[in-house]
Scaffold this motif. Structure first.
Motif, PDB file in Angstrom:
ATOM      1  N   ARG A 141      -7.111  10.326  -5.549  1.00  0.00           N
ATOM      2  CA  ARG A 141      -7.228  10.757  -4.150  1.00  0.00           C
ATOM      3  C   ARG A 141      -8.108   9.814  -3.341  1.00  0.00           C
ATOM      4  NH1 ARG A 141      -7.959  16.808  -6.472  1.00  0.00           N
ATOM      5  NH2 ARG A 141      -5.727  17.315  -6.661  1.00  0.00           N
ATOM      6  N   ILE A 162       0.743   4.133  -2.850  1.00  0.00           N
ATOM      7  CA  ILE A 162       0.459   5.532  -2.502  1.00  0.00           C
ATOM      8  C   ILE A 162       1.514   6.449  -3.099  1.00  0.00           C
ATOM      9  CG2 ILE A 162       0.456   7.162  -0.575  1.00  0.00           C
ATOM     10  CD1 ILE A 162      -1.002   5.062   1.078  1.00  0.00           C
ATOM     11  N   ASP A 201       0.825  -1.208   0.000  1.00  0.00           N
ATOM     12  CA  ASP A 201       0.000   0.000   0.000  1.00  0.00           C
ATOM     13  C   ASP A 201       0.859   1.259   0.000  1.00  0.00           C
ATOM     14  OD1 ASP A 201      -2.536  -1.118  -0.106  1.00  0.00           O
ATOM     15  OD2 ASP A 201      -2.669  -1.394   2.055  1.00  0.00           O
ATOM     16  N   GLY A 251       0.921   6.737  -6.756  1.00  0.00           N
ATOM     17  CA  GLY A 251      -0.248   7.565  -7.006  1.00  0.00           C
ATOM     18  C   GLY A 251       0.064   9.052  -6.856  1.00  0.00           C
ATOM     19  N   MET A 252       0.905   9.398  -5.884  1.00  0.00           N
ATOM     20  CA  MET A 252       1.293  10.794  -5.695  1.00  0.00           C
ATOM     21  C   MET A 252       2.118  11.303  -6.873  1.00  0.00           C
ATOM     22  SD  MET A 252       2.163  10.724  -1.604  1.00  0.00           S
ATOM     23  CE  MET A 252       2.597  12.457  -1.535  1.00  0.00           C
ATOM     24  N   ARG A 298      -6.395   3.374   0.771  1.00  0.00           N
ATOM     25  CA  ARG A 298      -5.140   2.683   1.121  1.00  0.00           C
ATOM     26  C   ARG A 298      -4.633   3.125   2.494  1.00  0.00           C
ATOM     27  NH1 ARG A 298      -3.067  -0.541  -2.662  1.00  0.00           N
ATOM     28  NH2 ARG A 298      -3.764  -0.301  -4.823  1.00  0.00           N
ATOM     29  N   ARG A 355      -6.119   6.744  -2.629  1.00  0.00           N
ATOM     30  CA  ARG A 355      -5.137   6.998  -1.572  1.00  0.00           C
ATOM     31  C   ARG A 355      -5.798   6.954  -0.199  1.00  0.00           C
ATOM     32  NH1 ARG A 355      -2.544  11.266  -3.548  1.00  0.00           N
ATOM     33  NH2 ARG A 355      -3.859  12.857  -2.615  1.00  0.00           N
TER      34      ARG A 355
END
Length: 341
Positions: free
Chosen positions: A286, A148, A144, A151-152, A292, A289
């Motif tokens: 978002r 994350i 996770d 994803g950022m 997660r 995120r």
């Protein structure tokens, strides 16, 4: 025609409790609330403390019964999931293997405690189950965190692209707003040397020059009610009103609009569509995120509980630590499983 009734909280609760995970989170909440109650009441009321402990043990055994067959979930994930790279593959394979060990030996623990198997096996199977559970949560927490971070990074790229679209749209809106209508001249010969930087069509560019698209006093276009198209509309008109009046953003009493303006308006529409897709993608990133982060919080609570069985220590084995960790895991699970509609 009767209107469709939207689901209220009771409808959502019924759907939640119809799921196996929903029942598990509810009973888990009861289990650890009564663990904390037993710890508190053991100092003041022994009788109530014993009742709370029995209810806690009963909830634990019930949850084990609800989880029958769950060891197949990890196996099925390995069989059907395609992984993106070696990091994700390694963590997913090891984590799913730990999940299979955890649930399989958890079934044996339950059978031992209810008397189907030798009760002496319960301690050994519980240890192996807790060990597999610890591996499961360590791997999935790491996974996770990796997702994350990715994803950022993706979010930063999309935000940069969105900013670029805004800048292009402002330039296009300014160009369309400053393009005069047919019949105005800015030079002695009735022509202007300015060209449309956003038109790829040579004939449109030639038409733009021949119809005298001179520069007027420029003012920065901005996003209004109707987005970037509103910035390209003439003063005193909204984008829809201007478009309805003259087939674009011009006035109905002037027969012809500059071709460059039409090209800019069309390009603005395309940019607005691209910007909307990027905003939807950002919203999805978002939300993922958030889910997660909740998953990490819940898995960390479960990890503390499993560590208390693998490596007993005063901190992890304290009733307050176990109770709060269990409630953290249960309540984050409530949020993740609760129906959206």
């Amino acid at each position: 025609m009767a209107s469709v009734r939207e689901n209220d909280q009771l409808d959502k609760l019924v759907v939640f409790l119809a799921k196996r995970d929903g029942i598990d989170k509810l009973v888990k909440t009861f289990q650890y609330v009564f663990k904390l109650a037993h710890w508190q009441l053991s100092r003041t009321n022994k009788d109530l403390a014993d009742r709370a402990q029995k209810f806690e043990i009963g909830c634990g055994l019930s949850r084990k019964a609800f989880r029958l067959g769950r060891f197949l979930t990890g196996f099925n994930n390995l069989r059907t999931t395609e992984f993106s790279d070696w990091k994700v593959t390694t963590l997913s394979v090891v984590g799913s293997a730990g999940e299979m060990v955890y649930f399989f030996f958890d079934h044996l623990t339950w059978m031992s405690k209810v008397g189907l198997l030798d009760p002496k096996l319960a301690a050994k199977t519980a240890y192996i189950s807790a060990y597999g559970e610890s591996v499961l949560y360590l791997c999935f927490i790491s996974l996770d965190i990796i997702m994350i971070k990715r994803g950022m990074e993706q979010e930063k790229q999309l935000q940069a692209k969105l900013q670029e679209l805004h800048q292009r749209a402002e330039t296009l809106a300014l160009t369309a707003k400053n393009s005069p209508r047919h019949g105005k001249s800015s030079g002695d010969d009735g022509t202007d040397s300015s060209t449309c930087a956003f038109s790829n069509d040579a004939s449109r560019r030639s038409s733009f020059e021949s119809h005298d698209c001179g520069k007027s006093n420029s003012s920065q276009g901005s996003e209004g009610e109707n987005g970037w198209l509103a910035a390209a509309a003439p003063e005193g008109k909204t984008a829809p009103a201007a478009a309805a009046a003259g087939g674009g953003l011009g006035s109905h009493n002037l027969p012809l609009l500059c071709t460059c303006k039409e090209a800019c308006i069309e390009e603005l529409r395309k940019l607005e569509g691209e910007a909307m897709k990027i905003k939807i993608a950002l919203s999805s990133i978002r939300m993922e995120r958030l889910m997660r982060v909740l998953s990490i919080a819940g898995q960390f609570g479960d990890l503390l509980i499993s560590v208390s069985q693998v490596e007993p220590n005063p901190v992890c084995c304290h009733p307050l630590t176990l109770g709060l960790s269990g409630l953290l895991s249960a309540w984050t699970g409530w949020y993740r499983v609760w129906p959206a509609k």
